[in-house]
Design an enzyme around this catalytic site. Structure first.
Site, PDB file in Angstrom:
ATOM      1  N   CYS A  75       0.852  -1.181   0.000  1.00 15.46           N
ATOM      2  CA  CYS A  75       0.000   0.000   0.000  1.00 15.46           C
ATOM      3  C   CYS A  75       0.892   1.236   0.000  1.00 15.46           C
ATOM      4  O   CYS A  75       1.691   1.424   0.927  1.00 15.46           O
ATOM      5  CB  CYS A  75      -0.884  -0.019   1.248  1.00 15.46           C
ATOM      6  SG  CYS A  75      -1.917   1.441   1.410  1.00 15.46           S
ATOM      7  N   CYS A 187       0.209   4.221  -6.085  1.00 14.99           N
ATOM      8  CA  CYS A 187      -0.821   3.541  -5.298  1.00 14.99           C
ATOM      9  C   CYS A 187      -0.989   2.162  -5.924  1.00 14.99           C
ATOM     10  O   CYS A 187      -1.098   2.048  -7.154  1.00 14.99           O
ATOM     11  CB  CYS A 187      -2.116   4.339  -5.376  1.00 14.99           C
ATOM     12  SG  CYS A 187      -3.548   3.424  -4.766  1.00 14.99           S
TER      13      CYS A 187
HETATM   14  N1  DGL Z   1      -3.577   0.700  -2.427  1.00 13.49           N
HETATM   15  C1  DGL Z   1      -3.507   1.850  -1.567  1.00 13.49           C
HETATM   16  C2  DGL Z   1      -2.245   2.626  -1.877  1.00 13.49           C
HETATM   17  O1  DGL Z   1      -1.352   2.021  -2.451  1.00 13.49           O
HETATM   18  C3  DGL Z   1      -4.804   2.579  -1.645  1.00 13.49           C
HETATM   19  C4  DGL Z   1      -4.959   3.620  -0.642  1.00 13.49           C
HETATM   20  C5  DGL Z   1      -6.356   3.975  -0.278  1.00 13.49           C
HETATM   21  O2  DGL Z   1      -6.993   3.132   0.318  1.00 13.49           O
HETATM   22  O3  DGL Z   1      -6.736   5.106  -0.525  1.00 13.49           O
HETATM   23  O4  DGL Z   1      -2.080   3.774  -1.573  1.00 13.49           O
END
Ligand code: DGL
Length: 272
Positions: A75, A187
């Site tokens: 993440c 992300c």
């Molecule tokens: N996959 C998460 C990231 O890499 C998503 C973040 C979110 O939940 O806004 O930032």
């Protein structure tokens, strides 16, 4: 050698971009995935909430993997805002930041790198700082794309769908016009709509998937430290989510190209 599973966590579906790479390259390894679908998105929340969630996700992953092998924070938001949560861990802890920034710096030819991520990731300046540390002369262009995560979580993932395409055009046009030749998908959700992003950015811009780069770096460290399993059986995957399982497995199956319905379980992340 270590036959305990690797833990991978994210706020939702995004960590599957790391998961897919791990399954492909380490077919004997077992992996536990946690997607915090009941509290996604993280990226529009404040720092303290993100840190609290990240700690809980991490503790759950450690607990379920029996505190040995490795945990990957797949993440970008957690990696940017809660970088230190792995510091005191007895297990190897990986995040997406360093390997992704390194891959972009190695890839760019014209020294212009774009970074897209959640609002919290871009506000933290984490990728920019890491790139400037590695290659101070690089020009960096950043853009928060807060609507991308809800689009992915709600299955607006087809490159032919006008809704993600128009959203991508709005966010990405200034970065494309700045002339970047490399774009960090900062992300881990974003590679799920990489074809939409590619159509807006054009074929000549290299897209760097943070999930994929983190998985590659995790694999290398585990290999180098003899922490992979004995390779005698096929690895298994188990998925945990903090909300309804159906919306998760539908997109997960599309993205992973395999059925996961029978191995998804809903848990209460506050009281597991
Ligand atoms: N996959 C998460 C990231 O890499 C998503 C973040 C979110 O939940 O806004 O930032």
């Amino acid at each position: 050698m270590d036959n305990r599973p690797i833990g991978v966590f994210d706020s939702g579906l995004g960590g599957l971009t790391a998961m897919r790479e791990l399954i492909r390259t380490l077919p004997n390894e077992s992996i536990l995935y946690f997607g915090d679908t009941g509290r996604v998105p993280y990226g529009s929340r404040g720092r303290e909430i993100i840190r609290k969630y990240a700690k809980q996700d991490n503790e759950f992953s450690q607990f379920r993997t029996r505190r040995k092998n490795a945990v990957l924070a797949a993440c970008g938001t957690v990696s940017s805002v809660a970088r230190d949560i792995g510091d005191a861990l007895p297990v190897p802890y990986f995040d997406v930041l360093r390997p992704t920034a390194r891959a972009a710096v190695e890839q760019t030819k014209n020294g212009k790198i774009g970074i897209i991520g959640t609002a919290a990731t871009i506000a933290s300046g984490s990728y920019r700082k890491e790139i400037e540390r590695l290659a101070p002369k690089t020009e960096v262009f950043e853009q928060a794309c807060p609507l991308f995560v809800p689009l992915v979580e709600n299955a607006f993932v087809s490159p032919d769908d006008p809704i993600p395409r128009l959203t991508a055009e709005r966010y990405l046009t200034p970065i494309r016009e700045a002339g970047v030749d490399t774009l960090i998908l900062g992300c881990t959700h974003y590679p799920i709509i990489s074809e939409t992003i590619r159509r807006v950015m054009g074929e000549n811009v290299t897209l760097i998937s943070s999930g994929r780069e983190a998985a590659k770096s995790c694999r290398t460290v585990l290999e180098e430290n003899g922490l992979l399993c004995d390779g005698k059986t096929d690895g298994t995957q188990q998925y945990f989510v903090s909300d309804d399982t159906e919306s998760f497995y539908k997109v997960a199956e599309l993205f992973l190209g395999q059925s996961v319905e029978s191995c998804v379980e809903c848990i209460d992340i506050e009281r597991y």
